[in-house]
Design an enzyme around this catalytic site. Structure first.
Site, PDB file in Angstrom:
ATOM      1  N   THR A 127       0.820  -1.224   0.000  1.00 38.43           N
ATOM      2  CA  THR A 127       0.000   0.000   0.000  1.00 38.43           C
ATOM      3  C   THR A 127       0.852   1.273   0.000  1.00 38.43           C
ATOM      4  OG1 THR A 127      -0.015   0.164   2.409  1.00 38.43           O
ATOM      5  CG2 THR A 127      -1.755  -1.169   1.393  1.00 38.43           C
ATOM      6  N   ASP A 184      17.114   2.466  -1.873  1.00 34.38           N
ATOM      7  CA  ASP A 184      16.538   2.319  -0.530  1.00 34.38           C
ATOM      8  C   ASP A 184      17.557   2.797   0.508  1.00 34.38           C
ATOM      9  OD1 ASP A 184      15.851   1.111   2.060  1.00 34.38           O
ATOM     10  OD2 ASP A 184      14.249   0.139   0.930  1.00 34.38           O
TER      11      ASP A 184
HETATM   12  C1  PRP Z   1      11.883   4.904   3.908  1.00 35.32           C
HETATM   13  C2  PRP Z   1      12.453   6.252   4.271  1.00 35.32           C
HETATM   14  C3  PRP Z   1      11.253   6.964   4.819  1.00 35.32           C
HETATM   15  C4  PRP Z   1      10.143   6.425   3.959  1.00 35.32           C
HETATM   16  C5  PRP Z   1       9.817   7.445   2.905  1.00 35.32           C
HETATM   17  O1  PRP Z   1      11.754   4.108   5.023  1.00 35.32           O
HETATM   18  O2  PRP Z   1      13.521   6.171   5.172  1.00 35.32           O
HETATM   19  O3  PRP Z   1      10.996   6.720   6.185  1.00 35.32           O
HETATM   20  O4  PRP Z   1      10.631   5.223   3.342  1.00 35.32           O
HETATM   21  O5  PRP Z   1       8.728   7.031   2.182  1.00 35.32           O
HETATM   22  P1  PRP Z   1       7.313   7.766   2.225  1.00 35.32           P
HETATM   23  O6  PRP Z   1       7.603   9.229   2.099  1.00 35.32           O
HETATM   24  O7  PRP Z   1       6.611   7.200   1.039  1.00 35.32           O
HETATM   25  O8  PRP Z   1       6.656   7.422   3.518  1.00 35.32           O
HETATM   26  P2  PRP Z   1      11.275   2.582   4.931  1.00 35.32           P
HETATM   27  O9  PRP Z   1       9.808   2.494   5.095  1.00 35.32           O
HETATM   28  O10 PRP Z   1      11.856   1.958   3.703  1.00 35.32           O
HETATM   29  O11 PRP Z   1      11.895   1.963   6.241  1.00 35.32           O
HETATM   30  P3  PRP Z   1      13.426   1.810   6.701  1.00 35.32           P
HETATM   31  O12 PRP Z   1      13.923   3.189   7.051  1.00 35.32           O
HETATM   32  O13 PRP Z   1      13.312   0.930   7.883  1.00 35.32           O
HETATM   33  O14 PRP Z   1      14.209   1.204   5.575  1.00 35.32           O
HETATM   34  N1  URA Z   2      12.346   5.061   0.686  1.00 32.37           N
HETATM   35  C1  URA Z   2      13.605   4.949   0.226  1.00 32.37           C
HETATM   36  O1  URA Z   2      14.509   4.502   0.962  1.00 32.37           O
HETATM   37  N2  URA Z   2      13.851   5.306  -1.044  1.00 32.37           N
HETATM   38  C2  URA Z   2      12.916   5.794  -1.867  1.00 32.37           C
HETATM   39  O2  URA Z   2      13.220   6.125  -3.019  1.00 32.37           O
HETATM   40  C3  URA Z   2      11.595   5.907  -1.372  1.00 32.37           C
HETATM   41  C4  URA Z   2      11.347   5.544  -0.090  1.00 32.37           C
END
Ligand code: PRP
Ligand code: URA
Length: 229
Positions: free
Chosen positions: A126, A220
């Protein structure tokens, strides 16, 4: 404006962003480090160092508003009036996990800051944020708050973190969001959540792909910081 910057032009003055509420840090050193960060050949150790360094630049910009008060100080030469920080203390709030990579850099600037943690991950299907942890300083409502997270993609995670802080009594004007890369969609979402939250970013990229990853982005951020992929 002289010298067009392809990563920052037009977005920092985007008509739908409230005037002065989105700061793109287009300093040449920041842009150079950001390019290294984007490069897929950059390994985790270097990636972590770069995230920390960029957090220092962002922290510098995002604390310009802190107030000063005069104090008298004795230098080795004479007595003089100088300035010291006044008023509200600072809290850094990383969004777990990737936000952790920015904490150390900001703590180097503000060693007395408290650190709260908000745990959120994006549901892969989602793309909505799922909360799994929240621990904030008790006096968070009396502090200037810097939310840190390298990526602002859909803006769901940042918006959820802003809502947590507001539920704890933090005024919108006291919240600043520091990201390294932002998608226009993410900025728009945060502005819609709260137009009084000032956003700092090193660049505003083109858009999101079908998996809600930033294009061109840097991949990521959490996996690259922690070497989990
Ligand atoms: C990533 C990033 C943000 C989020 C951004 O975290 O560090 O927190 O995605 O995406 P959004 O603006 O669409 O919410 P992720 O959910 O991948 O978790 P992580 O930091 O544990 O890798
Ligand atoms: N979270 C990440 O780490 N990278 C992206 O491009 C989007 C969300």
């Amino acid at each position: 404006m002289t010298g067009k910057n392809p990563t920052t032009d037009s977005y920092s003055t985007h008509p739908t962003y409230p005037e002065g509420m989105v700061t793109v840090i287009d300093h040449p050193l920041v842009q150079h480090k950001l390019t290294l960060l984007r490069n897929q050949e950059t390994g985790s150790k270097k990636f972590r160092e770069l995230v920390k360094e960029l957090a220092i630049f962002e922290g510098y910009e995002a604390t310009r508003h802190l107030q000063l008060e005069p104090i008298t100080v004795q230098t080795p030469i004479c007595e003089t009036v100088a300035h010291t920080l006044k008023g509200r203390k600072v809290a850094i709030v990383p969004i777990l996990r990737a936000g952790l990579g920015m904490v150390e850099g900001i703590l180097e600037l503000i060693p007395a800051a408290r650190v709260g943690h908000v745990g959120l991950y994006r549901d892969p299907a989602t793309h909505h944020p799922v909360e799994y942890y929240c621990k904030l300083p008790e006096d968070i409502d009396a502090r200037e708050v810097l939310i840190v997270d390298p990526m602002l993609a859909t803006g769901g995670s940042a918006s959820a973190a802003i809502e947590f802080l507001k539920a704890e009594g933090v005024a919108s004007e006291r919240i600043r969001l520091l990201v390294i890369l932002a998608a226009p969609e993410g900025i728009q979402a945060v502005v819609e959540t709260d137009p009084k939250v000032h956003i700092y970013t090193c660049a505003i990229d083109e858009r999101l792909n079908e998996h809600a990853y930033i294009i061109p982005g840097l991949g990521d951020a959490g996996d690259r910081i922690f070497g989990t992929k």
